[in-house]
Design a protein around this motif. Structure first.
Motif, PDB file in Angstrom:
ATOM      1  N   CYS A  61       0.863  -1.192   0.000  1.00  0.00           N
ATOM      2  CA  CYS A  61       0.000   0.000   0.000  1.00  0.00           C
ATOM      3  C   CYS A  61       0.889   1.228   0.000  1.00  0.00           C
ATOM      4  N   ASP A  62       1.139   1.761  -1.176  1.00  0.00           N
ATOM      5  CA  ASP A  62       2.103   2.848  -1.314  1.00  0.00           C
ATOM      6  C   ASP A  62       1.384   4.175  -1.541  1.00  0.00           C
ATOM      7  N   TYR A  63       0.948   4.765  -0.459  1.00  0.00           N
ATOM      8  CA  TYR A  63       0.283   6.064  -0.550  1.00  0.00           C
ATOM      9  C   TYR A  63       0.308   6.737   0.813  1.00  0.00           C
ATOM     10  N   VAL A  93       4.512  -1.018   3.184  1.00  0.00           N
ATOM     11  CA  VAL A  93       4.271   0.381   2.797  1.00  0.00           C
ATOM     12  C   VAL A  93       5.609   0.986   2.379  1.00  0.00           C
ATOM     13  N   LEU A  94       5.652   1.625   1.223  1.00  0.00           N
ATOM     14  CA  LEU A  94       6.905   2.241   0.786  1.00  0.00           C
ATOM     15  C   LEU A  94       6.832   3.772   0.779  1.00  0.00           C
ATOM     16  N   TRP A  95       5.767   4.302   1.348  1.00  0.00           N
ATOM     17  CA  TRP A  95       5.646   5.774   1.467  1.00  0.00           C
ATOM     18  C   TRP A  95       5.780   6.134   2.941  1.00  0.00           C
ATOM     19  N   SER A 169       8.957 -15.623  -4.619  1.00  0.00           N
ATOM     20  CA  SER A 169       8.450 -16.908  -5.108  1.00  0.00           C
ATOM     21  C   SER A 169       7.439 -17.526  -4.126  1.00  0.00           C
ATOM     22  N   SER A 170       7.370 -16.968  -2.915  1.00  0.00           N
ATOM     23  CA  SER A 170       6.428 -17.494  -1.911  1.00  0.00           C
ATOM     24  C   SER A 170       5.009 -16.975  -2.122  1.00  0.00           C
ATOM     25  N   PHE A 171       4.850 -16.033  -3.053  1.00  0.00           N
ATOM     26  CA  PHE A 171       3.529 -15.434  -3.255  1.00  0.00           C
ATOM     27  C   PHE A 171       2.982 -15.753  -4.647  1.00  0.00           C
ATOM     28  N   PRO A 172       1.675 -16.010  -4.743  1.00  0.00           N
ATOM     29  CA  PRO A 172       1.101 -16.213  -6.081  1.00  0.00           C
ATOM     30  C   PRO A 172       0.823 -14.879  -6.779  1.00  0.00           C
ATOM     31  N   MET A 173       0.754 -13.797  -5.983  1.00  0.00           N
ATOM     32  CA  MET A 173       0.425 -12.503  -6.590  1.00  0.00           C
ATOM     33  C   MET A 173       0.782 -11.340  -5.668  1.00  0.00           C
ATOM     34  N   LEU A 174       1.074 -10.212  -6.318  1.00  0.00           N
ATOM     35  CA  LEU A 174       1.269  -8.956  -5.584  1.00  0.00           C
ATOM     36  C   LEU A 174       0.078  -8.047  -5.884  1.00  0.00           C
ATOM     37  N   VAL A 175      -0.541  -7.556  -4.822  1.00  0.00           N
ATOM     38  CA  VAL A 175      -1.618  -6.567  -4.978  1.00  0.00           C
ATOM     39  C   VAL A 175      -1.029  -5.227  -4.570  1.00  0.00           C
ATOM     40  N   ASN A 176      -0.899  -4.320  -5.530  1.00  0.00           N
ATOM     41  CA  ASN A 176      -0.294  -3.027  -5.230  1.00  0.00           C
ATOM     42  C   ASN A 176      -1.327  -1.910  -5.342  1.00  0.00           C
ATOM     43  N   ILE A 177      -1.444  -1.115  -4.290  1.00  0.00           N
ATOM     44  CA  ILE A 177      -2.309   0.058  -4.309  1.00  0.00           C
ATOM     45  C   ILE A 177      -1.373   1.255  -4.161  1.00  0.00           C
ATOM     46  N   SER A 178      -1.302   2.082  -5.192  1.00  0.00           N
ATOM     47  CA  SER A 178      -0.258   3.100  -5.189  1.00  0.00           C
ATOM     48  C   SER A 178      -0.731   4.432  -5.758  1.00  0.00           C
ATOM     49  N   SER A 179      -0.243   5.520  -5.150  1.00  0.00           N
ATOM     50  CA  SER A 179      -0.641   6.817  -5.691  1.00  0.00           C
ATOM     51  C   SER A 179       0.552   7.618  -6.214  1.00  0.00           C
ATOM     52  N   GLY A 180       1.627   6.957  -6.579  1.00  0.00           N
ATOM     53  CA  GLY A 180       2.748   7.697  -7.174  1.00  0.00           C
ATOM     54  C   GLY A 180       4.058   6.958  -7.005  1.00  0.00           C
ATOM     55  N   TYR A 181       5.133   7.726  -6.816  1.00  0.00           N
ATOM     56  CA  TYR A 181       6.461   7.132  -6.687  1.00  0.00           C
ATOM     57  C   TYR A 181       6.857   6.977  -5.219  1.00  0.00           C
ATOM     58  N   GLY A 183       5.873   3.212  -6.620  1.00  0.00           N
ATOM     59  CA  GLY A 183       4.565   2.562  -6.707  1.00  0.00           C
ATOM     60  C   GLY A 183       4.513   1.549  -7.831  1.00  0.00           C
ATOM     61  N   THR A 184       3.374   1.517  -8.508  1.00  0.00           N
ATOM     62  CA  THR A 184       3.110   0.456  -9.482  1.00  0.00           C
ATOM     63  C   THR A 184       4.194   0.375 -10.563  1.00  0.00           C
ATOM     64  N   LYS A 185       4.586   1.529 -11.100  1.00  0.00           N
ATOM     65  CA  LYS A 185       5.593   1.514 -12.164  1.00  0.00           C
ATOM     66  C   LYS A 185       6.885   0.839 -11.693  1.00  0.00           C
ATOM     67  N   GLU A 186       7.311   1.184 -10.485  1.00  0.00           N
ATOM     68  CA  GLU A 186       8.553   0.612  -9.945  1.00  0.00           C
ATOM     69  C   GLU A 186       8.377  -0.875  -9.621  1.00  0.00           C
TER      70      GLU A 186
END
Lengths: 277, 216
Positions: A61-63, A93-95, A169-181, A183-186
Motif C-alpha cells: 500500500c504505497d500512498y 508500505v513504501l511511502w 516466489s512465496s507469493f502467487p500474486m502482488l496486490v499493489n495500491i499506489s498513488s505515485g512514486y 509505486g506500481t511503475k517501480e
C-alpha cells in the motif's frame, strides 16, 4: 455589460462556490447513478479470484493521506476480497507518510468484519522501509531480511504467517495500491519484470493512463483507476462503500469542469470575433 | 582525487549492479545484495540529513527575519515537537492511543488530505480561464479530454445509456484509453527508457558529472 464580459470578469470564488456545492450536494443526497464494471476492473477481480484460497499474498500500500479518497476504498475492498478467500495477507508500505493510515484501515476492516483473524497469523503489517526501489529488490533476496521488524516493532521471524515465506516466489500474486512514486511503475519494472511475480494494481485516476501499456502487455493482470475504479470494484464485489458514494460527487464535478472548459472557450471566441469585427 | 574517486566508485558499482541483473551466481549476487542493503541504509541517513538541513535553512531564515519567518517558526516547532514526541514514546510510537498517532491522525493526515482536496477547485478555475482551444491539435486534445473525463463517471452512463453500446461515452472513452492513448504512452515509455539507459551509461562512463557538484 454583455454576457461574455460578465463571464470574463467573473470572480473565481464563484467557481469555487459552485464546485463546493456540486461536490457537497450528492454527498448529502446520493443520486445512485448507474455504475458499469469496465474491463480493467473486471480483469482485476478475475485475477484476484484466481489466487488459490488460503495462499499468502503480498499487498503493498504505497500512498499517504493525500490519496485517501481513491486509495483507501481500493485497499478496503482488496483486503476483504483476499480475506474472504482465506488468504494470509502480508502488507508493506513504501511511502513514509502512509504506515499510520494503512494500519488504521487494516485494523478497522479486520476488527469490525473479521474479528476471528489473528495478527501475525492471518495478516501482518510489515510497515515502512526507506529505500524505494532498493527495498523492492532487497525483498527479492528475502522478505524477512528486508523487514526484520513489523510495524508494531515485533520480530517478523517468529511470526507464524512468515513461516515458509522466503522471497517473491512465496507469493502467487502482488496486490499493489499506489498513488505515485515509488509505486506500481517501480513494482512492474523492479519486481514483475525481474522476479516474474504476477501483479494487479490500483492507482490514482490521474496516473492510470500510464499503466495501460503494462495492462495490455500482461505485466499487470488488472487495473483499478482512481475512485471510478474503486467504485467499480465495489460494485463487482457487491459492496456499497465510500467510492460508490463518492462517484456521484465526482460525476457532477467532472461535468462542471467540462462545462467550465466549454464556457471559457465560448467567452474567448466571442471576444475574438468582436475584436475582429 | 576528490572527483576521480566518486567517478571510479560510480563506474564500478554501476557496472556491477548491471552485471548482477544478468548473472545469478553468488559471486555476483552476494556483493550485490550487500550494496542494496547499503543503499537502503544510505536512504535512511538521507532523512536525517534532510531533517538537519530543514532546521539549518529555517533557523537561518528566522535569525535573519527573512519574509515569512513567522511561518518558519511554526515549521521548526512542529518538526521538533513531532520528533521529540516520537522519540519519547519509542518503538510502537504509531500504535493506537499514542500522542504520535494523535498528531498523525488529527494534524498531518487532515492537512495532507486538505491540500489535495483543494485541487478540485483550482482545476475548475483553471479549466475556465486557461484551457484555450486555439489550434486544431488543441481542439482534438480538448475533445479527447472531455470524452475521457465525462466517460469515466456514472452520470455519462445515465445520459448516454439509451444509445447503442458503441456510441455510449463509456465505450468511446475505453476505446480512447486502450488504443490511441495506449499507443502514445507506449512510445513515450520506450523513449523515456532509452533516455534513462543513455543517461545511466553517461553516468557510469563519467561523461555526466552534474551529480557531483553541479558541473555538466
Amino acid at each position: 455589460m454583455s454576457l461574455a464580459t460578465f463571464f470574463e470578469k467573473l470572480d473565481r470564488r464563484w467557481i469555487f462556490l459552485a464546485m463546493g456545492l456540486l461536490v457537497l450536494f450528492p454527498l448529502l443526497f446520493p443520486l445512485a447513478l448507474p455504475l458499469f464494471v469496465s474491463s480493467p476492473v473486471a480483469s482485476f477481480v478475475k485475477a484476484v479470484d484466481s489466487i488459490p484460497d488460503g495462499s499468502k499474498v503480498l499487498m503493498s500500500c504505497d500512498y499517504d493521506p493525500s490519496g485517501i479518497p481513491e486509495m483507501v476504498p481500493m485497499t478496503r475492498t482488496a483486503l476483504r476480497h483476499l480475506l474472504d478467500k482465506k488468504c494470509k495477507v502480508i502488507i508493506t508500505v513504501l511511502w513514509n507518510g502512509g504506515p499510520g493510515l494503512v494500519d488504521k484501515v487494516v485494523r478497522k476492516v479486520v476488527d469490525e468484519e473479521y474479528p476471528d483473524l489473528k495478527y501475525g497469523v492471518d495478516y501482518v503489517n510489515l510497515g515502512y522501509k526507506a529505500g524505494d526501489e532498493a527495498v523492492m529488490v532487497l525483498m527479492g533476496q528475502g522478505i524477512v531480511n528486508a523487514f526484520p521488524k513489523d510495524y508494531r516493532g515485533s520480530d517478523t521471524r517468529s511470526m507464524p504467517i512468515m513461516r515458509g515465506v522466503r522471497d517473491y516466489s512465496s507469493f502467487p500474486m502482488l496486490v499493489n495500491i499506489s498513488s505515485g512514486y515509488p509505486g506500481t511503475k517501480e513494482w512492474v519494472q523492479q519486481v514483475q519484470a525481474r522476479f516474474h511475480l504476477p501483479m494487479v494494481a490500483g492507482v490514482t485516476a490521474v496516473s492510470a493512463p500510464e499503466f495501460y501499456p503494462y495492462l495490455q502487455s500482461g505485466q499487470l493482470l488488472g487495473l483499478l483507476g482512481g475512485m471510478a475504479g474503486a467504485a467499480e470494484y465495489e460494485k463487482a464485489r457487491g459492496e456499497k462503500g465510500s467510492a460508490t458514494r463518492g462517484m456521484d460527487a465526482q460525476s457532477l464535478a467532472h461535468f462542471f469542469v467540462a462545462f467550465c472548459i466549454l464556457l471559457g472557450n465560448v467567452v474567448q471566441w466571442t471576444k475574438r470575433r468582436r475584436a475582429g469585427a | 582525487m576528490k572527483r576521480e574517486l566518486p567517478l571510479f566508485l560510480t563506474a564500478v558499482i554501476g557496472i556491477f549492479m548491471i552485471l548482477s541483473f544478468f548473472v545469478p551466481h553468488q559471486l555476483v549476487s552476494v556483493p550485490a545484495d550487500f550494496l542494496q542493503q547499503c543503499a537502503v541504509i544510505m536512504v535512511a541517513f538521507g532523512y536525517v540529513l534532510g531533517g538537519a538541513n530543514v532546521l539549518r535553512v529555517n533557523f537561518d531564515g528566522i535569525y535573519k527575519q527573512k519574509p515569512g519567518w513567522i511561518y518558519k517558526i511554526v515549521l521548526v516547532v512542529a518538526l521538533i515537537a513531532t520528533v521529540v514526541v516520537g522519540a519519547v514514546e519509542g518503538p510502537g510510537f504509531l500504535n493506537p492511543g499514542t500522542r504520535s498517532k494523535w498528531i498523525y491522525d488529527n494534524i498531518y493526515s487532515n492537512m495532507s488530505a486538505t491540500m489535495f482536496a483543494l485541487l478540485a477547485f483550482f482545476i475548475a478555475s483553471a479549466a475556465f480561464r486557461a484551457f484555450r482551444i486555439r489550434t486544431a491539435e488543441a481542439g482534438l486534445l480538448a475533445v479527447a479530454a472531455l470524452i475521457v473525463m465525462l466517460g469515466r463517471v456514472p452520470l455519462s452512463n445515465a445520459l448516454t445509456g439509451w444509445l447503442p453500446e458503441w456510441a455510449r461515452l463509456q465505450t468511446v472513452q475505453e476505446w480512447i484509453m486502450e488504443f490511441p492513448q495506449n499507443a502514445a504512452k507506449r512510445a513515450i515509455l520506450m523513449g523515456a527508457a532509452l533516455g534513462v539507459m543513455a543517461t545511466g551509461l553517461r553516468v557510469i562512463l563519467g561523461l555526466e558529472r552534474s551529480y557531483l557538484s553541479g558541473e555538466d
